[in-house]
Motif scaffolding. Structure first.
Motif, PDB file in Angstrom:
ATOM      1  N   SER A 192       0.829  -1.208   0.000  1.00  0.00           N
ATOM      2  CA  SER A 192       0.000   0.000   0.000  1.00  0.00           C
ATOM      3  C   SER A 192       0.862   1.255   0.000  1.00  0.00           C
ATOM      4  O   SER A 192       0.599   2.213  -0.745  1.00  0.00           O
ATOM      5  CB  SER A 192      -0.937   0.000   1.207  1.00  0.00           C
ATOM      6  N   GLN A 196       1.172   4.049  -2.964  1.00  0.00           N
ATOM      7  CA  GLN A 196       0.903   5.443  -2.607  1.00  0.00           C
ATOM      8  C   GLN A 196       2.078   6.336  -3.009  1.00  0.00           C
ATOM      9  O   GLN A 196       1.889   7.414  -3.585  1.00  0.00           O
ATOM     10  CB  GLN A 196       0.678   5.552  -1.099  1.00  0.00           C
ATOM     11  N   LEU A 199       2.290   6.871  -6.760  1.00  0.00           N
ATOM     12  CA  LEU A 199       1.269   7.800  -7.215  1.00  0.00           C
ATOM     13  C   LEU A 199       1.699   9.254  -7.012  1.00  0.00           C
ATOM     14  O   LEU A 199       1.716  10.058  -7.949  1.00  0.00           O
ATOM     15  CB  LEU A 199      -0.012   7.513  -6.439  1.00  0.00           C
ATOM     16  N   TYR A 251      -9.189   9.172  -3.151  1.00  0.00           N
ATOM     17  CA  TYR A 251      -8.434   9.096  -4.405  1.00  0.00           C
ATOM     18  C   TYR A 251      -9.280   9.543  -5.595  1.00  0.00           C
ATOM     19  O   TYR A 251      -8.785  10.199  -6.513  1.00  0.00           O
ATOM     20  CB  TYR A 251      -7.914   7.674  -4.602  1.00  0.00           C
ATOM     21  N   MET A 254      -9.410  13.263  -5.354  1.00  0.00           N
ATOM     22  CA  MET A 254      -8.152  13.866  -5.784  1.00  0.00           C
ATOM     23  C   MET A 254      -8.034  13.869  -7.303  1.00  0.00           C
ATOM     24  O   MET A 254      -7.533  14.830  -7.901  1.00  0.00           O
ATOM     25  CB  MET A 254      -6.967  13.141  -5.141  1.00  0.00           C
ATOM     26  N   ALA A 255      -8.498  12.796  -7.947  1.00  0.00           N
ATOM     27  CA  ALA A 255      -8.499  12.766  -9.412  1.00  0.00           C
ATOM     28  C   ALA A 255      -9.386  13.881  -9.958  1.00  0.00           C
ATOM     29  O   ALA A 255      -9.026  14.564 -10.927  1.00  0.00           O
ATOM     30  CB  ALA A 255      -8.978  11.406  -9.905  1.00  0.00           C
ATOM     31  N   ALA A 280      -5.111  14.117   0.554  1.00  0.00           N
ATOM     32  CA  ALA A 280      -3.892  13.307   0.585  1.00  0.00           C
ATOM     33  C   ALA A 280      -3.540  12.908   2.013  1.00  0.00           C
ATOM     34  O   ALA A 280      -3.158  11.763   2.283  1.00  0.00           O
ATOM     35  CB  ALA A 280      -2.738  14.074  -0.057  1.00  0.00           C
ATOM     36  N   ALA A 283      -5.960  10.260   3.275  1.00  0.00           N
ATOM     37  CA  ALA A 283      -5.632   8.957   2.693  1.00  0.00           C
ATOM     38  C   ALA A 283      -4.411   8.345   3.379  1.00  0.00           C
ATOM     39  O   ALA A 283      -4.381   7.144   3.666  1.00  0.00           O
ATOM     40  CB  ALA A 283      -5.382   9.115   1.192  1.00  0.00           C
ATOM     41  N   PHE A 339      -4.827   7.635 -10.058  1.00  0.00           N
ATOM     42  CA  PHE A 339      -5.572   7.974  -8.842  1.00  0.00           C
ATOM     43  C   PHE A 339      -6.881   7.195  -8.762  1.00  0.00           C
ATOM     44  O   PHE A 339      -7.273   6.743  -7.680  1.00  0.00           O
ATOM     45  CB  PHE A 339      -5.847   9.485  -8.792  1.00  0.00           C
ATOM     46  N   ALA A 342      -5.976   3.713  -7.846  1.00  0.00           N
ATOM     47  CA  ALA A 342      -5.569   3.629  -6.441  1.00  0.00           C
ATOM     48  C   ALA A 342      -6.782   3.543  -5.521  1.00  0.00           C
ATOM     49  O   ALA A 342      -6.736   2.899  -4.467  1.00  0.00           O
ATOM     50  CB  ALA A 342      -4.711   4.837  -6.074  1.00  0.00           C
ATOM     51  N   GLY A 343      -7.860   4.219  -5.919  1.00  0.00           N
ATOM     52  CA  GLY A 343      -9.076   4.147  -5.117  1.00  0.00           C
ATOM     53  C   GLY A 343      -9.594   2.732  -4.990  1.00  0.00           C
ATOM     54  O   GLY A 343     -10.176   2.365  -3.967  1.00  0.00           O
ATOM     55  N   LEU A 346      -5.735   0.436  -3.327  1.00  0.00           N
ATOM     56  CA  LEU A 346      -5.089   0.716  -2.052  1.00  0.00           C
ATOM     57  C   LEU A 346      -5.883   0.239  -0.833  1.00  0.00           C
ATOM     58  O   LEU A 346      -5.292  -0.304   0.103  1.00  0.00           O
ATOM     59  CB  LEU A 346      -4.789   2.219  -1.939  1.00  0.00           C
TER      60      LEU A 346
END
Length: 354
Positions: A192, A196, A199, A251, A254-255, A280, A283, A339, A342-343, A346
């Motif tokens: 993880s 992260q 990214l 995530y 954030m995107a 961020a 997360a 991103f 990652a959602g 992660l």
């Protein structure tokens, strides 16, 4: 009074480091438009974090001062447009920090010293000040004034280091258990944290080029973006726990924020990095807790930070190479996909037992 002076010196040094990194990143983006070379700068800043360097406070501090001296020569034009100066300067700075930062923090936190919360608060305030000075000093005197002030900000730490009474010897790696930086063997890298770091490393490696080329901004804009991001992360400390977001949502948001920066302009684009920094930090905190919910949270953070550093190293170089091949503008969709992906990934990787 002595405690307050220690706190000011510590925060001042963090401001000097932050200012140096921001100014060097912007300086290099002006010397070359190559995404790969610009990505190499944060990679060099990350690499010493992964090396088993001796922990020597005085030597590490001396190397930091040496790096500022070299960068001042670069800013004065002594080295011309050579790329070696900025890259070597940031590599020396990161090496000096790796050698001195952790043992110095332990010294300052020793008996009768600063509480760990005060050290963290001072470091956070110093980083914010350094980012803000990156923006404010550039219109006045450009890189020469930036690096000159960074050196001044590092100097208050000199009498503190000179007065240290405890040993300043290299720490040997223990035969087992904890490593000198607090990580636990066998748990020093987790998937993880690796993802992260990949990214965020890929994103921030190219941020100076994005501001310069895509947004047609200057160092003032770049410094304000860093400041807004830092303020967002600081805000997460104050009330981020109230944001009970489902694991994939930070995530995805954030995107969305990154995508919105392509349509926003001026202050609008800068202010978007406030919620980005907040998300961020939220997360990060969730990943740290999920590593071992019933374990030592501080140990979780050490593990996550080391894993993120390794991922960040790969992300800087990887995204720099990709952008070198397909172009800076074309790399944005890849980051957005990262991103979103990652959602989904992660939260699964961060589950206990993974």
């Amino acid at each position: 009074m002595q405690r307050r002076l220690l706190s000011v010196a510590w925060g001042s040094s963090q401001a000097g480091v932050s200012l140096t990194i921001g100014a060097t990143a912007w300086l290099l983006s002006g010397l070359t438009s190559s995404p790969l070379i610009n990505g190499l700068l944060p990679a060099l800043a990350t690499l010493p974090l992964l090396l088993p360097l001796p922990q020597r406070i005085r030597l590490g501090y001396a190397i930091q001062l040496l790096s500022l001296g070299l960068l001042l020569l670069v800013a004065a034009g002594v080295t011309g447009r050579s790329l070696l100066g900025p890259l070597l300067g940031i590599s020396l700075l990161a090496t000096g920090l790796r050698m001195a930062q952790e043992p110095l923090q332990r010294q300052l936190h020793g008996p009768g010293g600063l509480p760990i919360g005060e050290l963290r608060a001072g470091a956070e305030a110093g980083r914010l000040l350094g980012n803000l000075l990156t923006a404010l000093l550039f219109p006045i005197g450009r890189a020469l004034l930036q690096f000159g002030n960074a050196l001044v900000l590092l100097l208050p730490l000199a009498p503190v280091i000179a007065a240290l009474q405890a040993r300043d010897q290299p720490h040997e790696q223990p035969a087992g258990g904890s490593s000198p930086d607090g990580t636990i063997r066998g748990q020093s890298v987790v998937p993880s944290g690796l993802l992260q770091g990949l990214l965020f490393g890929g994103l921030f490696a190219l941020l100076p080029l994005w501001v310069r080329q895509q947004a047609e901004g200057n160092c003032f804009d770049f410094g304000l973006v860093l400041t807004a991001y830092g303020l967002g992360r600081t805000g997460a400390e104050a009330w981020g726990q109230r944001l009970r977001l489902p694991p994939p949502l930070p995530y995805l948001l954030m995107a969305g924020v990154l995508l919105a920066t392509q349509w926003a302009s001026g202050w609008g684009a800068v202010l978007l990095f406030l919620p980005f920094g907040l998300l961020a930090a939220v997360a990060d905190a969730r990943l740290a807790i999920d590593l071992d919910p019933s374990g030592d949270l501080q140990r979780n953070w050490h593990t996550l930070e080391r894993s993120s550093a390794l991922g960040g190293l790969a992300g800087c170089l990887g995204m720099g190479l990709v952008a070198q091949m397909i172009g800076l503008a074309a790399s944005l969709p890849i980051q957005l996909v990262g991103f979103v992906g990652a959602g989904a990934l992660l939260p699964l990787l961060a589950r206990p037992g993974r």
